[in-house]
Structure formats: C-alpha cells, structure tokens
Enzyme design. Structure first.
Site, PDB file in Angstrom:
ATOM      1  CB  CYS A 104      -0.999  -0.038   1.159  1.00 30.80           C
ATOM      2  SG  CYS A 104      -2.330   1.152   0.949  1.00 30.80           S
ATOM      3  CG  HIS A 208      -3.557  -3.399   3.190  1.00 28.60           C
ATOM      4  ND1 HIS A 208      -2.535  -3.027   4.033  1.00 28.60           N
ATOM      5  CD2 HIS A 208      -4.065  -2.259   2.679  1.00 28.60           C
ATOM      6  CE1 HIS A 208      -2.432  -1.702   4.051  1.00 28.60           C
ATOM      7  NE2 HIS A 208      -3.350  -1.215   3.242  1.00 28.60           N
ATOM      8  CD  GLU A 210      -1.401  -6.022   5.514  1.00 28.36           C
ATOM      9  OE1 GLU A 210      -1.007  -6.238   4.352  1.00 28.36           O
ATOM     10  OE2 GLU A 210      -2.039  -4.993   5.837  1.00 28.36           O
TER      11      GLU A 210
END
Ligand code: MN
Length: 234
Positions: A104, A208, A210
């Site tokens: 990001c 994202h 994660e």
C-alpha cells in the site's frame, strides 16, 4: 537461521509507535523473524546491514514534496519522519539487492524512492470513472479484481490471472521509474503492483495481503513465503 525482516511502522501524535499485528504474523507464519523499526529511526545504514529483508507497510499519504509536487487540497495526512526513514531504507535495501516487499503506502514509497511519482488523490487527479479503491467493507475482504501480467513473478504466485484484492487507498502510483515495471492493474487502469526487472526480489502491491492472509488467501500466503525465502538467501 531464519531471516530477519525489518518492518516499518507508524508514529502517532503522542510519539507512540504502532503497527497492525497482521504484518508480523504474516512474516512469522511465512518463516521469518519480524523486527519492528520505529519511524524516525537513525542509523539507517547499520539497520540496513543487519536485516535480511525489508517490509514497507501501509499508512498515511506520501509527502508530495518528495516527488517534486506541492500539496494539493485533497492530500491526506502525511508522515514526514516516516517518509524520510523509509526512503533511505528503501534506497539502501534496493542498492544492496536485499529483498523488499512494499504494501500500500510501502508500494508508493518504493516507487518514489526509485524516482517515481504518485497521484495525490486519484478521484481528482484522474478524469475517468474509477472504482471504489477505499473500500467500505472490512479490510479482510477482497472487493475488486486486478489483472496480473503474464510472465511476472506475481503471476507465478497468483491463483489465477485475475485475482481479488482488498483496497484501502486514495493515492496511486503514477510514473514508474526503471527498473520497476507494472505487473498488475485494476480494471480502471490503476496500477496495483510493481516489480523490479533487475533485482532478486523487489515487489510491491497496492492492496493489503497481510489482511487477506487472515482469510487463508493462497496468493497472499505465497507472496509472504517467497519474500521470506528470498530474504533467507541474503
Ligand atoms: Mn485498489
């Protein structure tokens, strides 16, 4: 020995360091040892010598002065201390051919550190109709597709040539410098991933992974595993 992955973090008004736990969890699960780097850190060269991989994380907007623009009205909050540290770390890591994963804001910082530019606010900088890139849904849910470029490293990891990603940004990469190249775009043309053509592993994504990782997303899992694996060969 497990590779040591330096993870950049945010700093708030009270001077407190913060970072979403998902980043460290993903690195741990992928077989690396996470070490959180506080924003404003000095001794960049020494840190850069000790870590095996660099994870540039999400956060506030990139300061436009860093790519030669004045701040426009729609620019959000910026984090100058963090910018300075991440720019220096990114340049050092890429210079050493250390594996770098940008997420990001980290994807944008990597691009700027290598000489690229960023749209300060895509909804006013671009005339065309755009997707909802700042999703209303929970960050763990993917909301738009990206088309992954055939032959790219990301295409190897991706479960399909179109993958679903989450989206929590209002800025986006604009001009991409060598040796970076675009390896994924959204259907509205927004650049969603980059990789270096000259380095072992320098890759960045606008989404994202994660957070998708929490839902067992295969592509995200593979992305972290490949990053950690590349870092263990440093
Ligand atoms: Mn997006």
């Amino acid at each position: 020995m497990k590779p040591l992955i330096g993870i950049t973090s945010d700093i708030d008004e009270n001077g407190e360091t913060f970072l979403k736990a998902d980043y460290s969890r993903a690195i741990l699960r992928a077989g690396g040892l996470p070490v959180v780097l506080p924003a404003g850190l000095e001794d960049i060269d020494e840190i850069c010598d000790r870590i095996d991989g660099l994870l540039l994380t999400g956060g506030e907007d990139v300061n436009p002065l860093l790519f030669g623009e004045e701040p426009k009205h729609e620019l959000g909050k910026i984090a100058p201390e963090r910018d300075e540290m991440e720019m220096a770390l990114a340049k050092c890591a890429v210079g050493k051919d250390m594996p770098v994963l940008g997420i990001c804001r980290g994807h944008q910082i990597l691009n700027v550190a290598l000489g690229g530019t960023v749209y300060q606010h895509i909804y006013s900088d671009l005339e065309r109709d755009l997707l909802q890139h700042k999703q209303q849904a929970n960050r763990n849910y993917p909301t738009h597709t990206v088309q992954v470029t055939e032959g790219s490293r990301l295409a190897e990891y991706a479960s399909d040539k179109d993958i679903l990603v989450n989206s929590l940004h209002h800025q986006a990469v604009k001009e991409v410098p060598e040796p970076l190249k675009v390896i994924a775009t959204a259907t509205d043309g927004i650049i969603e991933a980059l990789e270096s053509t000259k380095h072992r592993f320098v890759l960045s994504v606008q989404w994202h992974p994660e957070a998708l990782f929490n839902r067992g997303d295969e592509t995200s899992l593979r992305l972290f595993e490949e990053f950690v694996q590349a870092s263990s060969k440093s």
